[in-house]
Every structure is written in structure tokens, then in C-alpha cells.
Design a protein around this motif. Sequence first.
Motif, PDB file in Angstrom:
ATOM      1  N   VAL A  17     -14.548  -7.248 -50.771  1.00  0.00           N
ATOM      2  CA  VAL A  17     -15.091  -5.891 -50.935  1.00  0.00           C
ATOM      3  C   VAL A  17     -16.317  -5.702 -50.037  1.00  0.00           C
ATOM      4  O   VAL A  17     -16.929  -6.683 -49.614  1.00  0.00           O
ATOM      5  CB  VAL A  17     -15.439  -5.587 -52.420  1.00  0.00           C
ATOM      6  N   PRO A  18     -16.669  -4.445 -49.755  1.00  0.00           N
ATOM      7  CA  PRO A  18     -17.867  -4.197 -48.936  1.00  0.00           C
ATOM      8  C   PRO A  18     -19.098  -4.815 -49.591  1.00  0.00           C
ATOM      9  O   PRO A  18     -19.245  -4.765 -50.804  1.00  0.00           O
ATOM     10  CB  PRO A  18     -17.975  -2.664 -48.931  1.00  0.00           C
ATOM     11  N   GLY A  19     -19.932  -5.433 -48.794  1.00  0.00           N
ATOM     12  CA  GLY A  19     -21.162  -6.016 -49.308  1.00  0.00           C
ATOM     13  C   GLY A  19     -21.023  -7.429 -49.819  1.00  0.00           C
ATOM     14  O   GLY A  19     -21.987  -8.039 -50.280  1.00  0.00           O
ATOM     15  N   SER A  20     -19.805  -8.000 -49.732  1.00  0.00           N
ATOM     16  CA  SER A  20     -19.615  -9.354 -50.254  1.00  0.00           C
ATOM     17  C   SER A  20     -20.153 -10.419 -49.299  1.00  0.00           C
ATOM     18  O   SER A  20     -20.159 -11.596 -49.648  1.00  0.00           O
ATOM     19  CB  SER A  20     -18.135  -9.596 -50.578  1.00  0.00           C
ATOM     20  N   GLY A  21     -20.576 -10.016 -48.131  1.00  0.00           N
ATOM     21  CA  GLY A  21     -21.207 -10.977 -47.223  1.00  0.00           C
ATOM     22  C   GLY A  21     -20.288 -11.489 -46.127  1.00  0.00           C
ATOM     23  O   GLY A  21     -20.573 -12.526 -45.521  1.00  0.00           O
ATOM     24  N   LYS A  22     -19.219 -10.775 -45.843  1.00  0.00           N
ATOM     25  CA  LYS A  22     -18.238 -11.234 -44.850  1.00  0.00           C
ATOM     26  C   LYS A  22     -18.847 -11.360 -43.454  1.00  0.00           C
ATOM     27  O   LYS A  22     -18.699 -12.384 -42.799  1.00  0.00           O
ATOM     28  CB  LYS A  22     -17.047 -10.264 -44.789  1.00  0.00           C
ATOM     29  N   SER A  23     -19.507 -10.307 -43.019  1.00  0.00           N
ATOM     30  CA  SER A  23     -20.028 -10.315 -41.643  1.00  0.00           C
ATOM     31  C   SER A  23     -21.083 -11.398 -41.463  1.00  0.00           C
ATOM     32  O   SER A  23     -21.080 -12.127 -40.463  1.00  0.00           O
ATOM     33  CB  SER A  23     -20.636  -8.956 -41.287  1.00  0.00           C
ATOM     34  N   THR A  24     -21.960 -11.506 -42.446  1.00  0.00           N
ATOM     35  CA  THR A  24     -23.008 -12.523 -42.373  1.00  0.00           C
ATOM     36  C   THR A  24     -22.380 -13.912 -42.310  1.00  0.00           C
ATOM     37  O   THR A  24     -22.762 -14.751 -41.492  1.00  0.00           O
ATOM     38  CB  THR A  24     -23.924 -12.433 -43.608  1.00  0.00           C
ATOM     39  N   CYS A  28     -24.355 -18.166 -52.604  1.00  0.00           N
ATOM     40  CA  CYS A  28     -24.535 -19.139 -53.686  1.00  0.00           C
ATOM     41  C   CYS A  28     -25.977 -19.598 -53.801  1.00  0.00           C
ATOM     42  O   CYS A  28     -26.298 -20.446 -54.619  1.00  0.00           O
ATOM     43  CB  CYS A  28     -23.568 -20.319 -53.538  1.00  0.00           C
ATOM     44  N   ASP A  29     -26.848 -19.005 -52.977  1.00  0.00           N
ATOM     45  CA  ASP A  29     -28.279 -19.198 -53.212  1.00  0.00           C
ATOM     46  C   ASP A  29     -28.750 -18.372 -54.401  1.00  0.00           C
ATOM     47  O   ASP A  29     -29.834 -18.588 -54.936  1.00  0.00           O
ATOM     48  CB  ASP A  29     -29.070 -18.816 -51.945  1.00  0.00           C
ATOM     49  N   ARG A  30     -27.929 -17.444 -54.842  1.00  0.00           N
ATOM     50  CA  ARG A  30     -28.312 -16.610 -55.997  1.00  0.00           C
ATOM     51  C   ARG A  30     -27.964 -17.325 -57.302  1.00  0.00           C
ATOM     52  O   ARG A  30     -26.901 -17.932 -57.419  1.00  0.00           O
ATOM     53  CB  ARG A  30     -27.560 -15.276 -55.951  1.00  0.00           C
ATOM     54  N   PRO A  31     -28.850 -17.225 -58.285  1.00  0.00           N
ATOM     55  CA  PRO A  31     -28.609 -17.947 -59.547  1.00  0.00           C
ATOM     56  C   PRO A  31     -27.324 -17.502 -60.258  1.00  0.00           C
ATOM     57  O   PRO A  31     -26.674 -18.305 -60.920  1.00  0.00           O
ATOM     58  CB  PRO A  31     -29.846 -17.623 -60.403  1.00  0.00           C
ATOM     59  N   SER A  64     -23.655 -20.326 -48.722  1.00  0.00           N
ATOM     60  CA  SER A  64     -24.846 -19.492 -48.607  1.00  0.00           C
ATOM     61  C   SER A  64     -25.175 -19.351 -47.132  1.00  0.00           C
ATOM     62  O   SER A  64     -25.461 -20.345 -46.461  1.00  0.00           O
ATOM     63  CB  SER A  64     -26.039 -20.116 -49.340  1.00  0.00           C
ATOM     64  N   ALA A  65     -25.071 -18.130 -46.658  1.00  0.00           N
ATOM     65  CA  ALA A  65     -25.437 -17.890 -45.261  1.00  0.00           C
ATOM     66  C   ALA A  65     -26.942 -18.052 -45.105  1.00  0.00           C
ATOM     67  O   ALA A  65     -27.431 -18.456 -44.060  1.00  0.00           O
ATOM     68  CB  ALA A  65     -24.996 -16.489 -44.839  1.00  0.00           C
ATOM     69  N   LEU A  66     -27.650 -17.756 -46.178  1.00  0.00           N
ATOM     70  CA  LEU A  66     -29.108 -17.844 -46.183  1.00  0.00           C
ATOM     71  C   LEU A  66     -29.565 -19.284 -46.016  1.00  0.00           C
ATOM     72  O   LEU A  66     -30.427 -19.592 -45.201  1.00  0.00           O
ATOM     73  CB  LEU A  66     -29.608 -17.289 -47.522  1.00  0.00           C
ATOM     74  N   GLY A 114     -21.038  -1.376 -38.302  1.00  0.00           N
ATOM     75  CA  GLY A 114     -22.322  -2.066 -38.380  1.00  0.00           C
ATOM     76  C   GLY A 114     -22.239  -3.570 -38.534  1.00  0.00           C
ATOM     77  O   GLY A 114     -23.241  -4.225 -38.811  1.00  0.00           O
ATOM     78  N   ASP A 115     -21.042  -4.119 -38.363  1.00  0.00           N
ATOM     79  CA  ASP A 115     -20.895  -5.553 -38.629  1.00  0.00           C
ATOM     80  C   ASP A 115     -21.674  -6.423 -37.643  1.00  0.00           C
ATOM     81  O   ASP A 115     -22.078  -7.529 -37.964  1.00  0.00           O
ATOM     82  CB  ASP A 115     -19.414  -5.939 -38.600  1.00  0.00           C
ATOM     83  N   ARG A 116     -21.867  -5.907 -36.445  1.00  0.00           N
ATOM     84  CA  ARG A 116     -22.580  -6.684 -35.422  1.00  0.00           C
ATOM     85  C   ARG A 116     -24.001  -6.994 -35.813  1.00  0.00           C
ATOM     86  O   ARG A 116     -24.565  -7.998 -35.348  1.00  0.00           O
ATOM     87  CB  ARG A 116     -22.613  -5.906 -34.104  1.00  0.00           C
ATOM     88  N   ILE A 117     -24.594  -6.131 -36.636  1.00  0.00           N
ATOM     89  CA  ILE A 117     -25.984  -6.354 -37.048  1.00  0.00           C
ATOM     90  C   ILE A 117     -26.135  -7.764 -37.604  1.00  0.00           C
ATOM     91  O   ILE A 117     -27.137  -8.422 -37.393  1.00  0.00           O
ATOM     92  CB  ILE A 117     -26.408  -5.349 -38.146  1.00  0.00           C
ATOM     93  N   ARG A 118     -25.105  -8.224 -38.303  1.00  0.00           N
ATOM     94  CA  ARG A 118     -25.175  -9.529 -38.972  1.00  0.00           C
ATOM     95  C   ARG A 118     -24.853 -10.682 -38.037  1.00  0.00           C
ATOM     96  O   ARG A 118     -24.871 -11.822 -38.448  1.00  0.00           O
ATOM     97  CB  ARG A 118     -24.186  -9.573 -40.140  1.00  0.00           C
ATOM     98  N   MET A 119     -24.462 -10.371 -36.821  1.00  0.00           N
ATOM     99  CA  MET A 119     -24.018 -11.440 -35.914  1.00  0.00           C
ATOM    100  C   MET A 119     -24.810 -11.457 -34.612  1.00  0.00           C
ATOM    101  O   MET A 119     -24.393 -12.051 -33.640  1.00  0.00           O
ATOM    102  CB  MET A 119     -22.528 -11.258 -35.594  1.00  0.00           C
TER     103      MET A 119
END
Lengths: 321, 138
Positions: free
Chosen positions: A57-64, A197-200, A233-235, A98-103
Motif C-alpha cells: 500500500v502507499p506509504g509502506s516504505g517501498k521506494s525507501t 522494523c525500527d518502530r516498536p 529497516s531502511a533507517l 515522487g518515488d525518486r525523492i527516496r532514491m
Amino acid sequence: MRNVPSLELVDRVAAGDIGAIARMITRAESGQEECRPALAEIYRRTGRAHIVGITGVPGSGKSTLMGKLTATIRTTGRKVAVVAIDPSSPFSGGAILGDRIRMNELAGDKGIFIRSMATRGSLGGLARATLDAVDVLDAAGFDLILIETVGVGQDEVDIVQAAHTTIVVSAPGLGDDIQAIKAGILEIADIHVVSKCDRPDSNKTIVDLKGMMTLGLNFSGNSNWRVPVIATSALKLEGIAELVEAIGQHRKALESSDELDARRKRIAERRMLKTAEEILRDEFEKHRDGKVSALVSQMLAHKTNPYSAAQDLLAEIRMEK
Amino acid sequence: MSKNSGIIRILIAKVGLDGHDRGVKVVARALRDAGMDVIYTGLHRTPEEVVRAAIQEDVDIIGVSILSGAHMTVFPRILELLKESEAEDIIVTGGGVIPDDEVDDLKKLGVKEVMLQDTPPQNIIDSMQRLVTERGPR
Ligand SMILES: Nc1nc2c(ncn2[C@@H]2O[C@H](COP(=O)(O)OP(=O)(O)O)[C@@H](O)[C@H]2O)c(=O)[nH]1
Ligand SMILES: [Mg+2]
């Protein structure tokens, strides 16, 4: 580069010329007759790349995730291309991609090519020219081609008909349930990723998803492959190497069974069907004021019926070929 | 199958240090609502990143917004990089806060249009469409 005939781009595409690759994709998107012979020649030169679909879904972190994934894969020397697809506005036909923003961090590397695409009204999450673009990138020598699509529901996941390996991304914090279950796209995964997965609160998502998996719901239609659930975790750069490993393992599993050939066949069938549909639609438009209009009048006068009219139209189209 | 032809692709980037993008997002939305594909690349881009992205995306137009006053170095650099990459058919436009006399200088350098902060969205849309028509097919 100005107005170079598409056929002249083919050798440059094969040599990995970035400008030529980009222009060839634009031509494919335009769908004009002029580029058909070039795309045919390009298709002849495809078949090497591993095509990986990433949906969620949108916002799930795919691009990142794709940004990090691509960077990690590059450390092994393989060339990676990304096709990121976003929906067009149903009102204007335009899109904000806007996917490039994350790459952006990937920008300097010549072994990476990123292309944004709008769906332009085509359903199923893919744009009409997505697989033509994938062909171009395959012929250009990219080893891995990642396709990002928005997966919002079962009818929206053409990606499985386009990729060798499908990754479904679920994220914590986007609602109580695993969105993929809600959307009915759980079944399509060869690999599950729980992002952020950095989120609790990611633990619950992981546990829920693994629970689903241990119910024996191994859906991927490939008996020698167990669908893994990978927390990333991309973070914090966690789980990325594991995911790269899983993608490679899945490719091996496909190759060591009949499944790769089965999927290639499925993709080819689907492409032929989709293309046939497009041809028919275009022919319909071309005949709208002529044959179509005549047949519609006959239908309204009850002199023919929808089925017979359609047969007549098809016969007319075939006669012109 | 020519339904997709003639769709204008435009790359919007913010170059420089200032950290808000409300203005460019408004422009991006207006362009989308005019039927264009807008590739938004976010804040703090370098000229190198802008040009590489523009070539990969094969855009018709680059729209660079600068509020931090670095335009007299940024735009020449972008034009130079496009030339090196044989991608001079990509139209360069700019926006932001730019003094009038420097607008003239930028246009002399090859920046095709400069939109100031008070330029109405419809004028921006019209300019983009006109520039692509003037360039012709490619
Ligand atoms: N905490 C955290 N946030 C992330 C992570 N990956 C992505 N995000 C955030 O999730 C949001 C959506 O990310 P994006 O990659 O654009 O998602 P997409 O719509 O699926 O492509 C952004 O605000 C990201 O910063 C992660 O690993 N951890
Ligand atoms: Mg995305």
C-alpha cells in the motif's frame, strides 16, 4: 539528442547508453507505430534480467526500501534498474511521481537507472508500457530490474503477471490489520517484507504475518520455496542484506524447478493478451465513426445483437490486415 | 496506439539550502492538473543530480526552484552538464526569487523561462506548453 529514429537507438541501448535507454522508453510510452520495429528488435535481445516486483500500500516504505536494496545489490557489481509506477490522476490524466525523492543517494552511480512512470488510466498497477520499458532495460544489460507498484487490492496486482519474483511490503502503523491481508494481496508474495522494523509496533506486524505463514499458507505455487518473512529497516539498514540474499535464493529456486519457465510462459501469455486488447481498442476507436457506428445503428434497430455485431467488427478488422 | 503521445514530462527540483517546498508542490500539482507527468525530486538537489535524473526520466523540461540566491552558479552548471551529456534538447526553466536584471542574464545563458514567486500557476502551465510546442517533436 533530437529526433533520432527508434531503430537507430537499439544498438545504443544494447551498449548501455543512458540517453538512448531513456529515449527508447519514452518512445515505448508514446505507443507510436514508429517504435514498433525497434521494440521488436529489443525484445529479441531480452531474457537475461531477473525481474522483481515490489508492491504494497502507499506509504509502506517501498521506494525507501528500493533505494537501500539497490545500493546493497550494487556492492556486488550487478547493474540495477528501477521502474517506479504511480497512479495518474483520473481527472487530468497527469501525475506526480515522487518515488525518486527516496532514491536520490543513488544518483551518481552509472550502474543504476531509475525511471518513473504513470499508470495513465491502465488498471492493475502497471502502466501500459511497463513491460516494454523492462525489455529496454533488460536488453541494456541490467541484471536486476525492480518494479515498484502500488498494490491496493486483488484486482490491482498485475505485477505477478510481470515479475519473476514478487515482494509484498507491509508496514506497521498503517492500521490495525496487515494491509496486505485486507487488500487480498498476501497470496501473491514470494517474499514478505515487514518494513520500518525500527518502530516498536513492527513486532506485532511481524508476528501476525509469520502466524499467517505457519498456518501452512504457502501460496507462491512453488513447492520447493518457503515464503520468508523479512523484517527490514531502511533507517537502520537492517534486513536489507537478508532481503538481497532471499531474492537471489528465490531466483535459484525458480531455476532449479520448472517454475521459472512456467512464470516466463505466464508473463508472455499475459503480454500477448494485453497487447491484443490494446490493438482491439485502438481498432475500435479507428472504426468508431464507420463500421462501429453502422453496427450500433443496427443494434438499436434490433437488426443485430451485441455478439453478432462484435463478430462482424472483428471480421472487418481482420479483412484489413 | 498513440494515446500517450504528447504528454509533457517535467522534472521539478529544489536546489540549494532552503528547506521548504510548499511553493514547488503547489506548482507541481497545478502542472499535474494540467495533464502533465511531474517528477518531483525533493529538496537540496545538486545540479549533477538534477541533470542525471532529467536524462534518465527523459523529461521535456527541467524546472528548478532556488530561493537561496545561488542561481547564477546553479543554472550555468545545469546548462553545462546538459551540453556535456548531449541533452540540450531538455528545456531549462527556473523559479524562485530572482532579481530582474539577473532574469535577463539567465535567459541569455539559455534558461528558457523564469517564473517568479508571484507568477500565477496558469501562466506557468501556458509557458511550459508553449516551450514544448516551440521545441517540436523529438
Ligand atoms: N521509521 C521508518 N520509516 C520509514 C522506513 N522506510 C520508509 N519510511 C517512511 O515511510 C514513509 C513512506 O515511505 P515511501 O518509501 O515513500 O513509501 P512508498 O509509498 O511505499 O513508496 C516515508 O515517510 C518514509 O520516510 C523505515 O525503515 N523506518
Ligand atoms: Mg513509492
